[in-house]
Design a protein around this motif. Structure first.
Motif, PDB file in Angstrom:
ATOM      1  N   HIS A   8      38.297  17.508  -1.725  1.00 32.13           N
ATOM      2  CA  HIS A   8      38.884  18.828  -1.450  1.00 32.13           C
ATOM      3  C   HIS A   8      37.846  19.938  -1.624  1.00 32.13           C
ATOM      4  N   LEU A   9      37.053  19.845  -2.679  1.00 32.18           N
ATOM      5  CA  LEU A   9      36.043  20.876  -2.924  1.00 32.18           C
ATOM      6  C   LEU A   9      35.015  20.920  -1.805  1.00 32.18           C
ATOM      7  N   GLU A  10      34.476  19.775  -1.442  1.00 35.69           N
ATOM      8  CA  GLU A  10      33.450  19.723  -0.400  1.00 35.69           C
ATOM      9  C   GLU A  10      34.004  20.068   0.974  1.00 35.69           C
ATOM     10  N   GLY A  11      35.299  19.872   1.184  1.00 33.15           N
ATOM     11  CA  GLY A  11      35.909  20.173   2.474  1.00 33.15           C
ATOM     12  C   GLY A  11      36.480  21.570   2.585  1.00 33.15           C
ATOM     13  N   SER A  12      36.309  22.373   1.536  1.00 33.27           N
ATOM     14  CA  SER A  12      36.863  23.726   1.583  1.00 33.27           C
ATOM     15  C   SER A  12      36.053  24.607   2.522  1.00 33.27           C
ATOM     16  N   ASP A  13      36.707  25.627   3.033  1.00 38.83           N
ATOM     17  CA  ASP A  13      36.045  26.562   3.932  1.00 38.83           C
ATOM     18  C   ASP A  13      34.877  27.247   3.230  1.00 38.83           C
ATOM     19  N   PRO A  14      33.797  27.537   3.952  1.00 41.81           N
ATOM     20  CA  PRO A  14      32.619  28.158   3.333  1.00 41.81           C
ATOM     21  C   PRO A  14      32.895  29.514   2.692  1.00 41.81           C
ATOM     22  N   GLU A  15      33.890  30.238   3.181  1.00 48.96           N
ATOM     23  CA  GLU A  15      34.174  31.553   2.605  1.00 48.96           C
ATOM     24  C   GLU A  15      35.017  31.477   1.333  1.00 48.96           C
ATOM     25  N   VAL A  16      35.514  30.297   0.989  1.00 52.54           N
ATOM     26  CA  VAL A  16      36.297  30.116  -0.241  1.00 52.54           C
ATOM     27  C   VAL A  16      35.335  29.941  -1.408  1.00 52.54           C
ATOM     28  N   ASP A  17      35.472  30.810  -2.412  1.00 52.88           N
ATOM     29  CA  ASP A  17      34.594  30.775  -3.575  1.00 52.88           C
ATOM     30  C   ASP A  17      35.246  30.144  -4.801  1.00 52.88           C
ATOM     31  N   THR A  18      36.586  30.071  -4.812  1.00 52.46           N
ATOM     32  CA  THR A  18      37.315  29.539  -5.953  1.00 52.46           C
ATOM     33  C   THR A  18      38.389  28.577  -5.459  1.00 52.46           C
ATOM     34  N   VAL A  19      38.447  27.405  -6.089  1.00 51.25           N
ATOM     35  CA  VAL A  19      39.465  26.407  -5.754  1.00 51.25           C
ATOM     36  C   VAL A  19      40.127  25.970  -7.055  1.00 51.25           C
ATOM     37  N   SER A  20      41.450  25.944  -7.050  1.00 58.28           N
ATOM     38  CA  SER A  20      42.211  25.521  -8.223  1.00 58.28           C
ATOM     39  C   SER A  20      43.047  24.291  -7.883  1.00 58.28           C
ATOM     40  N   PHE A  21      43.252  23.458  -8.897  1.00 60.46           N
ATOM     41  CA  PHE A  21      44.057  22.252  -8.748  1.00 60.46           C
ATOM     42  C   PHE A  21      45.131  22.227  -9.818  1.00 60.46           C
ATOM     43  N   LYS A  22      46.342  21.853  -9.424  1.00 59.92           N
ATOM     44  CA  LYS A  22      47.391  21.559 -10.391  1.00 59.92           C
ATOM     45  C   LYS A  22      47.223  20.091 -10.767  1.00 59.92           C
ATOM     46  N   VAL A  23      46.965  19.829 -12.037  1.00 61.05           N
ATOM     47  CA  VAL A  23      46.760  18.467 -12.521  1.00 61.05           C
ATOM     48  C   VAL A  23      47.774  18.169 -13.622  1.00 61.05           C
ATOM     49  N   ARG A  24      48.000  16.881 -13.879  1.00 63.30           N
ATOM     50  CA  ARG A  24      48.933  16.532 -14.944  1.00 63.30           C
ATOM     51  C   ARG A  24      48.367  16.966 -16.289  1.00 63.30           C
ATOM     52  N   GLN A  25      49.240  17.229 -17.213  1.00 64.47           N
ATOM     53  CA  GLN A  25      48.822  17.705 -18.528  1.00 64.47           C
ATOM     54  C   GLN A  25      48.147  16.596 -19.324  1.00 64.47           C
ATOM     55  N   GLY A  26      47.261  16.985 -20.207  1.00 63.05           N
ATOM     56  CA  GLY A  26      46.660  16.054 -21.142  1.00 63.05           C
ATOM     57  C   GLY A  26      45.383  15.379 -20.682  1.00 63.05           C
ATOM     58  N   ILE A  27      44.804  15.825 -19.556  1.00 63.47           N
ATOM     59  CA  ILE A  27      43.571  15.185 -19.085  1.00 63.47           C
ATOM     60  C   ILE A  27      42.388  16.155 -19.075  1.00 63.47           C
ATOM     61  N   GLN A  28      42.469  17.183 -19.895  1.00 63.05           N
ATOM     62  CA  GLN A  28      41.399  18.182 -19.926  1.00 63.05           C
ATOM     63  C   GLN A  28      40.045  17.561 -20.273  1.00 63.05           C
ATOM     64  N   THR A  29      40.003  16.737 -21.288  1.00 67.82           N
ATOM     65  CA  THR A  29      38.736  16.134 -21.712  1.00 67.82           C
ATOM     66  C   THR A  29      38.135  15.296 -20.604  1.00 67.82           C
ATOM     67  N   GLU A  30      38.962  14.519 -19.932  1.00 69.03           N
ATOM     68  CA  GLU A  30      38.477  13.685 -18.837  1.00 69.03           C
ATOM     69  C   GLU A  30      37.905  14.523 -17.710  1.00 69.03           C
ATOM     70  N   LEU A  31      38.559  15.642 -17.399  1.00 68.45           N
ATOM     71  CA  LEU A  31      38.059  16.505 -16.327  1.00 68.45           C
ATOM     72  C   LEU A  31      36.743  17.163 -16.718  1.00 68.45           C
ATOM     73  N   TRP A  32      36.651  17.680 -17.949  1.00 63.02           N
ATOM     74  CA  TRP A  32      35.399  18.304 -18.390  1.00 63.02           C
ATOM     75  C   TRP A  32      34.263  17.298 -18.338  1.00 63.02           C
ATOM     76  N   ASN A  33      34.532  16.049 -18.717  1.00 62.00           N
ATOM     77  CA  ASN A  33      33.491  15.019 -18.714  1.00 62.00           C
ATOM     78  C   ASN A  33      33.147  14.546 -17.305  1.00 62.00           C
ATOM     79  N   SER A  34      34.085  14.603 -16.396  1.00 58.69           N
ATOM     80  CA  SER A  34      33.859  14.102 -15.039  1.00 58.69           C
ATOM     81  C   SER A  34      33.066  15.056 -14.165  1.00 58.69           C
ATOM     82  N   PHE A  35      33.213  16.347 -14.407  1.00 59.96           N
ATOM     83  CA  PHE A  35      32.538  17.332 -13.570  1.00 59.96           C
ATOM     84  C   PHE A  35      31.407  17.969 -14.379  1.00 59.96           C
ATOM     85  N   GLY A  36      30.240  17.366 -14.272  1.00 57.98           N
ATOM     86  CA  GLY A  36      29.081  17.860 -15.008  1.00 57.98           C
ATOM     87  C   GLY A  36      28.330  18.896 -14.199  1.00 57.98           C
ATOM     88  N   THR A  37      27.024  18.899 -14.357  1.00 53.67           N
ATOM     89  CA  THR A  37      26.188  19.863 -13.658  1.00 53.67           C
ATOM     90  C   THR A  37      25.614  19.234 -12.396  1.00 53.67           C
TER      91      THR A  37
END
Length: 89
Positions: free
Chosen positions: A24-53
């Motif tokens: 979804h992120l890579e397929g977003s329109d070039p003029e879109v600067d911010t993308v948000s996702f509704k995700v299930r609760q309780g997976i914050q740590t997994e998301l922080w660890n999955s999306f590094g630099t």
């Protein structure tokens, strides 16, 4: 002017969530600067660890809502001198 898309609802996804979000992120329109996702609760740590630099998108915050969390990404320019974004640390 920054353009933000409507939150993408992926709270039903349990397997393959990170690749789906990256698609979804890579397929977003070039003029879109911010993308948000509704995700299930309780997976914050997994998301922080999955999306590094080193990506064109940076996970900036995860906020809690009533029945889901919202993970917000902003588009970043990849520096040729620091492609992994290590200078920020």
């Amino acid at each position: 002017m920054t353009k933000e898309s409507e939150p993408i609802d992926v709270q039903h996804v349990t397997c393959g969530l990170v690749p789906l979000m990256q698609t979804h992120l890579e397929g977003s329109d070039p003029e879109v600067d911010t993308v948000s996702f509704k995700v299930r609760q309780g997976i914050q740590t997994e998301l922080w660890n999955s999306f590094g630099t080193g990506s064109r998108w940076r996970l900036t915050e995860i906020t809690s809502d009533l029945f889901f969390d919202v993970a917000t990404f902003v588009r970043v320019e990849v520096s040729e001198l620091d492609p992994l974004g290590l200078i920020d640390f």
